[in-house]
Scaffold this active site. Sequence first.
Site, mmCIF file in Angstrom:
data_model
loop_
_atom_site.group_PDB
_atom_site.id
_atom_site.type_symbol
_atom_site.label_atom_id
_atom_site.label_comp_id
_atom_site.label_asym_id
_atom_site.label_seq_id
_atom_site.Cartn_x
_atom_site.Cartn_y
_atom_site.Cartn_z
ATOM 1 N N GLU A 1 0.821 -1.206 0.000
ATOM 2 C CA GLU A 1 0.000 0.000 0.000
ATOM 3 C C GLU A 1 0.854 1.255 0.000
ATOM 4 O OE1 GLU A 1 -2.961 0.121 -0.734
ATOM 5 O OE2 GLU A 1 -3.381 -2.020 -0.573
ATOM 6 N N GLY B 1 10.222 6.902 -6.523
ATOM 7 C CA GLY B 1 9.764 8.264 -6.268
ATOM 8 C C GLY B 1 9.158 8.440 -4.895
ATOM 9 N N TYR B 2 8.842 9.661 -4.563
ATOM 10 C CA TYR B 2 8.306 9.997 -3.234
ATOM 11 C C TYR B 2 9.120 9.303 -2.147
ATOM 12 C CZ TYR B 2 4.120 12.050 -5.312
ATOM 13 O OH TYR B 2 3.244 12.838 -6.008
ATOM 14 N N TYR C 1 -6.523 6.310 4.230
ATOM 15 C CA TYR C 1 -6.664 5.258 3.228
ATOM 16 C C TYR C 1 -5.838 4.028 3.596
ATOM 17 C CZ TYR C 1 -5.623 2.170 -0.475
ATOM 18 O OH TYR C 1 -5.421 1.009 -1.153
ATOM 19 N N CYS D 1 -14.444 1.312 -14.617
ATOM 20 C CA CYS D 1 -14.853 2.691 -14.347
ATOM 21 C C CYS D 1 -13.615 3.580 -14.460
ATOM 22 C CB CYS D 1 -15.467 2.768 -12.950
ATOM 23 S SG CYS D 1 -16.405 4.270 -12.631
ATOM 24 N N CYS E 1 -20.214 -2.793 -17.056
ATOM 25 C CA CYS E 1 -20.166 -2.545 -15.617
ATOM 26 C C CYS E 1 -21.206 -3.374 -14.874
ATOM 27 C CB CYS E 1 -20.382 -1.063 -15.324
ATOM 28 S SG CYS E 1 -20.337 -0.705 -13.558
ATOM 29 N N CYS F 1 -25.855 3.280 -10.854
ATOM 30 C CA CYS F 1 -24.996 4.436 -11.109
ATOM 31 C C CYS F 1 -25.800 5.640 -11.592
ATOM 32 C CB CYS F 1 -23.933 4.060 -12.145
ATOM 33 S SG CYS F 1 -22.746 5.376 -12.456
#
Length: 377
Positions: free
Chosen positions: A46, A90-91, A129, A202, A212, A218
């Site tokens: 994650e 990165g980051y 998150y 999506c 979908c 939706c």
Amino acid sequence: MTKFIDMATTLSVRSFRTALLRWFAKHQRDLPWRHTHDPYAIWISETMLQQTQVATVRSYYERFLERFPNVWQLADAEEAEVLRLWAGLGYYRRARQLHAAAKQICDQHEGQFPPELEKLQHLPGIGRYTAGAILSFAYDAPAPIVEANTSRVYCRLLALTAPPSQAATQKELWTFAESLQPTSGGSGALNQALMELGSLVCTPQAPQCADCPVKKYCRAYAAGLENEVPCRPAKQKFTALHHALIIVQKQKDFLVRRNPAGGWWEGLWDFPRVDITETMTALVSKKTPTERILVETCQAAFQAKFDLHLDSISHVHTLRHGVTRYRIRLDCFRATSLRLKKLPNEFQWLPLPAIELLGLTSTGRKMLRWISAQDFS
DNA sequence: AATTCGGGGTG
DNA sequence: CACCCAGAATT
């Protein structure tokens, strides 16, 4: 929650979940982090996946887990080694925070991930998150998630036309995510399925609504707004930067530098570089700079920043790369000799094979490949 | 609420 | 080139 149920014909959230999960069982991708319930492995995945695409993360994830199979080994590692395995992702703050959090987990939680949202969020690099992802994927706890994929899915399901980044919209998204959670197990699969739907069906552009599994729930689809929702943020404006990099060779050794704390690419290695944006914009407004001007500017900049005096410089290469809101033109020079009083200790002379093993910035690696292809000898 | 952290994959 | 990405922390 009730809004959504009312809207969604007579069917309930339960039917929504069933339809989505059935689709997921058939169409999900085989991703390495879906084979485990180890909170440590999930946490690594994650963290790597924060603002980074699945395809990029795959190989990094497997290599990292091989090198650091558990939180104790990560906590015991040298930071340089952690950065080395992160180099190119990165980051880099993520890698440092990952390392710090591993130490905390070992020191304060006896190596166990606290299975509570609040405690997880106290760890560096774990926000709402990631905490929700760890809880739902590792423990199947009913924790909602909102990230790039699910945010888009929720916005379309609810036909939210406001910018998703707005605080009020964010709140709606989290509330909605919460309302989808099952109370008796299955959160992990549901959250995975929601993300997978956003990733495969999506999609940001040209969503494949015909395929979908939940199109009948939706609102955006019902209103024909699937291409309008979510609304896109205003186009980013970029700031142009101009850097100069030097390749200096002493027999088989090349001069490299480790970026000091407080700046970009902290702790990562690169060939020595300086910012020459100001001088260049003052000297040549918009026109392509001549080699003579580039060389003189480069020389002056290295003198000013590092007290390095370079001889016989020639311009050998130009790279362009992006760093968040910056677009950097990187002019590379080769200097055959240099004079200096004392080399600051962030610098080192190393042969190419040793440089290969360092945690290099992406441009550092690009330059290394370029040098190797050059037949400098 | 806005900004700042990289870098690569894709059309 | 433009767009996008399993966000978090800082200001």
